[in-house]
Design a protein around this motif. Sequence first.
Motif, PDB file in Angstrom:
ATOM      1  N   GLN A 167      50.792  21.341  47.209  1.00 46.20           N
ATOM      2  CA  GLN A 167      50.019  22.030  48.016  1.00 46.20           C
ATOM      3  C   GLN A 167      48.483  22.157  47.251  1.00 46.20           C
ATOM      4  O   GLN A 167      48.211  22.231  46.144  1.00 46.20           O
ATOM      5  N   GLY A 168      47.455  22.259  48.031  1.00 45.32           N
ATOM      6  CA  GLY A 168      46.207  22.381  47.616  1.00 45.32           C
ATOM      7  C   GLY A 168      45.399  23.458  48.451  1.00 45.32           C
ATOM      8  O   GLY A 168      45.931  24.103  49.311  1.00 45.32           O
ATOM      9  N   PRO A 169      44.064  23.556  48.085  1.00 39.70           N
ATOM     10  CA  PRO A 169      43.244  24.639  48.792  1.00 39.70           C
ATOM     11  C   PRO A 169      43.275  24.228  50.354  1.00 39.70           C
ATOM     12  O   PRO A 169      43.169  22.980  50.553  1.00 39.70           O
ATOM     13  N   SER A 170      43.005  25.009  51.335  1.00 41.22           N
ATOM     14  CA  SER A 170      42.994  24.701  52.812  1.00 41.22           C
ATOM     15  C   SER A 170      41.674  24.339  53.030  1.00 41.22           C
ATOM     16  O   SER A 170      41.331  23.733  54.112  1.00 41.22           O
ATOM     17  N   VAL A 198      35.233  26.495  48.231  1.00 38.76           N
ATOM     18  CA  VAL A 198      36.007  27.475  47.479  1.00 38.76           C
ATOM     19  C   VAL A 198      35.246  27.707  46.216  1.00 38.76           C
ATOM     20  O   VAL A 198      34.034  26.928  45.983  1.00 38.76           O
ATOM     21  N   VAL A 199      35.427  28.778  45.640  1.00 40.20           N
ATOM     22  CA  VAL A 199      34.910  29.222  44.415  1.00 40.20           C
ATOM     23  C   VAL A 199      35.939  29.443  43.334  1.00 40.20           C
ATOM     24  O   VAL A 199      37.286  29.852  43.602  1.00 40.20           O
ATOM     25  N   ARG A 224      37.539  30.386  50.949  1.00 32.67           N
ATOM     26  CA  ARG A 224      36.672  31.391  51.934  1.00 32.67           C
ATOM     27  C   ARG A 224      36.139  30.471  53.113  1.00 32.67           C
ATOM     28  O   ARG A 224      35.089  30.784  53.802  1.00 32.67           O
ATOM     29  N   SER A 225      36.752  29.605  53.549  1.00 35.41           N
ATOM     30  CA  SER A 225      36.480  28.798  54.647  1.00 35.41           C
ATOM     31  C   SER A 225      37.521  28.750  55.835  1.00 35.41           C
ATOM     32  O   SER A 225      37.512  29.823  56.697  1.00 35.41           O
ATOM     33  N   TRP A 253      47.412  34.881  47.242  1.00 31.58           N
ATOM     34  CA  TRP A 253      47.212  36.529  47.564  1.00 31.58           C
ATOM     35  C   TRP A 253      46.372  36.376  48.703  1.00 31.58           C
ATOM     36  O   TRP A 253      45.386  35.829  48.672  1.00 31.58           O
ATOM     37  N   PRO A 254      46.916  36.720  49.931  1.00 32.70           N
ATOM     38  CA  PRO A 254      46.016  36.896  51.109  1.00 32.70           C
ATOM     39  C   PRO A 254      44.988  38.080  51.185  1.00 32.70           C
ATOM     40  O   PRO A 254      45.303  39.087  50.542  1.00 32.70           O
ATOM     41  N   LEU A 255      43.698  37.633  51.731  1.00 35.47           N
ATOM     42  CA  LEU A 255      42.813  38.742  51.880  1.00 35.47           C
ATOM     43  C   LEU A 255      42.318  38.783  53.327  1.00 35.47           C
ATOM     44  O   LEU A 255      42.928  38.092  54.090  1.00 35.47           O
ATOM     45  N   ASP A 256      41.648  40.057  53.536  1.00 31.52           N
ATOM     46  CA  ASP A 256      41.403  40.157  55.196  1.00 31.52           C
ATOM     47  C   ASP A 256      40.680  39.063  55.615  1.00 31.52           C
ATOM     48  O   ASP A 256      39.904  38.437  55.140  1.00 31.52           O
ATOM     49  N   ALA A 257      40.869  38.747  56.870  1.00 28.19           N
ATOM     50  CA  ALA A 257      40.078  37.613  57.508  1.00 28.19           C
ATOM     51  C   ALA A 257      38.722  37.941  57.640  1.00 28.19           C
ATOM     52  O   ALA A 257      38.376  38.931  57.772  1.00 28.19           O
ATOM     53  N   GLY A 258      37.814  36.805  57.162  1.00 28.24           N
ATOM     54  CA  GLY A 258      36.441  36.907  56.961  1.00 28.24           C
ATOM     55  C   GLY A 258      35.899  37.506  55.747  1.00 28.24           C
ATOM     56  O   GLY A 258      34.798  37.783  55.597  1.00 28.24           O
ATOM     57  N   ALA A 259      36.983  37.654  54.934  1.00 28.90           N
ATOM     58  CA  ALA A 259      36.475  38.336  53.673  1.00 28.90           C
ATOM     59  C   ALA A 259      35.395  37.549  52.764  1.00 28.90           C
ATOM     60  O   ALA A 259      34.355  38.029  52.322  1.00 28.90           O
ATOM     61  N   ASN A 260      35.567  36.244  52.760  1.00 30.50           N
ATOM     62  CA  ASN A 260      34.509  35.418  52.315  1.00 30.50           C
ATOM     63  C   ASN A 260      34.411  35.658  50.826  1.00 30.50           C
ATOM     64  O   ASN A 260      33.017  35.886  50.410  1.00 30.50           O
TER      65      ASN A 260
END
Length: 218
Positions: A1-4, A8-9, A22-23, A41-48
């Motif tokens: 598994q890797g970043p989507s 990313v930061v 954040r993309s 850990w999920p964040l709100d959509a568009g959190a960026n």
Amino acid sequence: QGPSGGDVVLGEGPHGPIILQRSQSDSLLLLDEDLQIQVEWPLDAGANAHDIQVVGDEIFIAAYGLNELLIFDLQGQKKATIPLSVYADIDGKPEAHKLYLEDEKLYLIIQNIDFSDGLQPQITDLSRLLVIDPEQREVTRVIEIPPNPFSDLVFDGGDGLLLACNGSWNEQDAGGIYRLRRDQIEAGEMLITKAAIGGDLTSPHGLAVYQDRIWLTV
């Protein structure tokens, strides 16, 4: 598994590195010592998410696309938020960018860039630095700073904090390295102009102080 996604930061979590996605998705990926993803850990959509800062047993998250500073516990559950809508610009968002912790004070850099026209953002007349009491979860001071701050807030080894402000992109008569006094935070001055630097700072982590010299990426 890797970043989507590639945008990313990398941040410093309570037990190791954290990837801020954040993309294509908005989430935090916690890594182990082998840099393998352990949990998401999920964040709100568009959190960026632009930055994180661990304070005790809480994680503060600067979410560029939201009107609030997020506060999570160490298990990834959202505990609280600090409202930021009062610091928003014309587009309705404050653009929370970078966090810095020192002497039990949490500093939050607010860019205040106007994205009303979508992909052609407008640089406003000023940006802000918020001083936050993380225990009380409240903003205690608001300092006006030059527009378009881009870098981390960096300790200069003396009594100051340095911040790279780009001003208007591609204009050499605006912006530079801004210095704030730690004992009188409102008393800031432009230490080096962008014209002297020779261009925009091109990396949020491109400002550093080492052996009494300022290093930066342009």
